[in-house]
Design an enzyme around this catalytic site. Structure first.
Site, PDB file in Angstrom:
ATOM      1  N   TYR A   1      -8.257  -8.086 -15.055  1.00  0.00           N
ATOM      2  CA  TYR A   1      -8.308  -7.254 -13.927  1.00  0.00           C
ATOM      3  C   TYR A   1      -6.799  -6.886 -13.586  1.00  0.00           C
ATOM      4  CZ  TYR A   1      -6.683  -7.387  -8.669  1.00  0.00           C
ATOM      5  OH  TYR A   1      -6.998  -7.224  -7.774  1.00  0.00           O
TER       6      TYR A   1
ATOM      7  N   GLU B   1      -0.012  -7.824  -7.108  1.00  0.00           N
ATOM      8  CA  GLU B   1      -1.526  -8.317  -7.288  1.00  0.00           C
ATOM      9  C   GLU B   1      -1.143  -9.707  -8.199  1.00  0.00           C
ATOM     10  OE1 GLU B   1      -4.249  -7.384  -7.920  1.00  0.00           O
ATOM     11  OE2 GLU B   1      -3.253  -5.470  -7.001  1.00  0.00           O
TER      12      GLU B   1
ATOM     13  N   CYS C   1     -26.822  -0.239   0.137  1.00  0.00           N
ATOM     14  CA  CYS C   1     -26.760  -1.155   0.031  1.00  0.00           C
ATOM     15  C   CYS C   1     -28.456  -1.961  -0.071  1.00  0.00           C
ATOM     16  CB  CYS C   1     -26.603  -1.786   1.597  1.00  0.00           C
ATOM     17  SG  CYS C   1     -25.988  -3.839   0.398  1.00  0.00           S
TER      18      CYS C   1
ATOM     19  N   ARG D   1       1.076  -1.312   0.274  1.00  0.00           N
ATOM     20  CA  ARG D   1      -0.129   0.124  -0.272  1.00  0.00           C
ATOM     21  C   ARG D   1       0.769   0.851  -0.079  1.00  0.00           C
ATOM     22  NH1 ARG D   1      -4.849  -1.957   2.198  1.00  0.00           N
ATOM     23  NH2 ARG D   1      -5.818  -3.104  -0.088  1.00  0.00           N
TER      24      ARG D   1
ATOM     25  N   TYR E   1       1.331 -22.376  -6.948  1.00  0.00           N
ATOM     26  CA  TYR E   1       0.930 -21.570  -8.256  1.00  0.00           C
ATOM     27  C   TYR E   1       1.890 -21.076  -8.936  1.00  0.00           C
ATOM     28  CZ  TYR E   1      -3.991 -22.404  -6.506  1.00  0.00           C
ATOM     29  OH  TYR E   1      -4.855 -22.963  -6.027  1.00  0.00           O
TER      30      TYR E   1
ATOM     31  N   ASP F   1     -12.496  -8.041  -9.536  1.00  0.00           N
ATOM     32  CA  ASP F   1     -12.460  -8.792  -8.786  1.00  0.00           C
ATOM     33  C   ASP F   1     -13.213  -9.876  -7.716  1.00  0.00           C
ATOM     34  OD1 ASP F   1     -12.402  -8.108  -6.854  1.00  0.00           O
ATOM     35  OD2 ASP F   1     -10.348  -8.475  -5.560  1.00  0.00           O
TER      36      ASP F   1
HETATM   37 FE1  SF4 Z   1     -21.713  -4.850   2.189  1.00  0.00          FE
HETATM   38 FE2  SF4 Z   1     -23.414  -4.831   4.096  1.00  0.00          FE
HETATM   39 FE3  SF4 Z   1     -22.086  -2.571   3.037  1.00  0.00          FE
HETATM   40 FE4  SF4 Z   1     -24.149  -4.159   2.035  1.00  0.00          FE
HETATM   41  S1  SF4 Z   1     -24.115  -2.912   3.654  1.00  0.00           S
HETATM   42  S2  SF4 Z   1     -22.283  -3.438   1.405  1.00  0.00           S
HETATM   43  S3  SF4 Z   1     -24.244  -5.868   2.522  1.00  0.00           S
HETATM   44  S4  SF4 Z   1     -21.210  -3.952   4.374  1.00  0.00           S
END
Ligand code: SF4
Length: 377
Positions: free
Chosen positions: A123, A40, A211, A28, A85, A141
């Protein structure tokens, strides 16, 4: 899909969370494309905690692309030994040589040039270009897929080609065009930490208000599971020779073009590194191993070699479930085979070997120690 003001707030909150709470990992903060690329490749199919020490040791020996390109392949594999791998390590070095030959040693910054490098897929190319060069490429990913599926409450097989295209479009639309590198890392970090496959921590999530899966109470159920490929069992017998000095015999990696012909257990040990004489079997492992040793021109006059069984070793490679039965064979002198090496059984990592070969060596050493103890008592 979020748009307008909601999208702006979503980006702002996720980036602020990432910048404050991201895990402190050795790759990072660097914009060096060589280091980003290495991390990566190492992280493919491998846990972060397992990668950290390998990443640091690899960089100590190969601090830049030129050092990697110029090194003997065997040394690269030795530094990779244990990470698994191994095709990744071979491709990494071939790509480094490609960059030296075709780009004067400068890591390319165009998507088509990066995609042309050995072992670099869609990716990985997008991750390197966004993190190291701030190019506007969104990554997709497993972690990002899961986050997107939950944000949009997407059902069904996410890897189906149409669905996967839609999700890439969605990732592109969400991408923060001011900070594509941080943005991609933020999406991946969310998937790797709070939005984990099991028990997502929605109460701590910086974008919970957007969400749909959380609102519907189905976050735990997404993404829906794909049908698993059936496990294929593979049984192998390995000959672990031990001479009077405690040295054992390892065979070299078969050349790629001959691998399938020479090594009937090729798929099980696809890494093609140094290995014990090994053969697959169905019936009697000792009979099969004896005949395999004969094929290798290892003399067993009148069946004189004694095969002492050690504990079985189990190993899983993707859908293959491998069981190896190691047999110790004590000899005065190691058999001579073209290209083979004699190394101390306790130090086989002097050569590049796979985790499976290490496990076989450990089983043989444990059996020998047990035998010595029994002898003392
Ligand atoms: Fe994921 Fe919960 Fe955030 Fe939705 S609210 S993106 S399910 S951690």
């Amino acid at each position: 899909m979020l748009t307008g003001q909601a999208l702006a707030v979503f980006r702002k909150q996720l980036l602020a969370w990432f910048r404050q709470f991201h895990r402190d990992l050795p790759w990072r903060g660097t914009r060096d494309p060589y280091r980003v690329w290495l991390s990566e490749i190492m992280l493919q199919q491998t846990r972060v905690a397992a990668v950290v020490p390998y990443y640091q040791r690899f960089l100590e020996r190969f601090p830049n692309l030129h050092a990697l390109a110029a090194a003997p392949e065997e040394e690269v594999l030795r530094r990779w030994s244990g990470l698994g791998y191994y095709r990744r390590a071979r491709n990494l070095q071939k790509a480094a040589q490609q960059i030296v030959a075709e780009h004067g040693g400068e890591f390319p910054s165009r998507l088509e040039d990066v995609l042309a490098l050995r072992g670099v897929g869609n990716y990985t190319a997008r991750a390197i270009l966004s993190i190291a060069f701030e190019k506007k490429h969104a990554v997709l990913d497993g972690n990002v897929l899961r986050v997107l599926a939950r944000l949009g409450a997407v059902r069904g097989d996410l890897r189906a080609s149409l669905r996967s295209k839609e999700l890439q479009n969605c990732a592109n639309a969400y991408l923060d065009r001011e900070s594509p590198g941080d943005w991609n890392q933020a999406m991946m970090e969310l998937g790797a930490t709070l939005c984990a496959p099991k028990s997502p921590q929605c109460l701590l999530c910086p974008v919970a208000q957007f969400c749909k899966a959380r609102k519907r109470g189905i976050a735990d159920l997404l993404p829906e599971k794909r049908k698993k490929r059936a496990t294929v069992p593979i049984r192998l017998a390995a000959a672990v020779f031990a001479d009077e000095r405690g040295r054992t015999l390892l065979l070299p990696p078969p050349e790629e073009r001959n691998a399938e012909r020479l090594v009937d257990y090729g798929p099980a040990l696809a890494s093609n590194l140094w290995h014990f004489p090994t053969v697959s079997f169905n019936g009697d492992p000792v009979a099969k191993l004896r005949s395999h040793l004969r094929k290798l021109r290892i003399q067993d006059q009148d069946g004189n070699l004694q095969f002492l069984a050690a504990d079985k070793v189990r190993h899983t490679v993707t859908y293959r479930s491998i069981t190896v039965e190691p047999f110790r064979i004590r000899v005065r002198k190691l058999p001579r085979i073209k290209g083979a090496e004699g190394v101390p059984l306790g130090e086989i990592t002097l050569l590049p070997v796979s985790n499976l070969t290490r496990k076989v060596a450990r089983a043989a050493l444990a059996a020998a120690a047990e035998e010595r103890t029994a002898g003392v008592c």
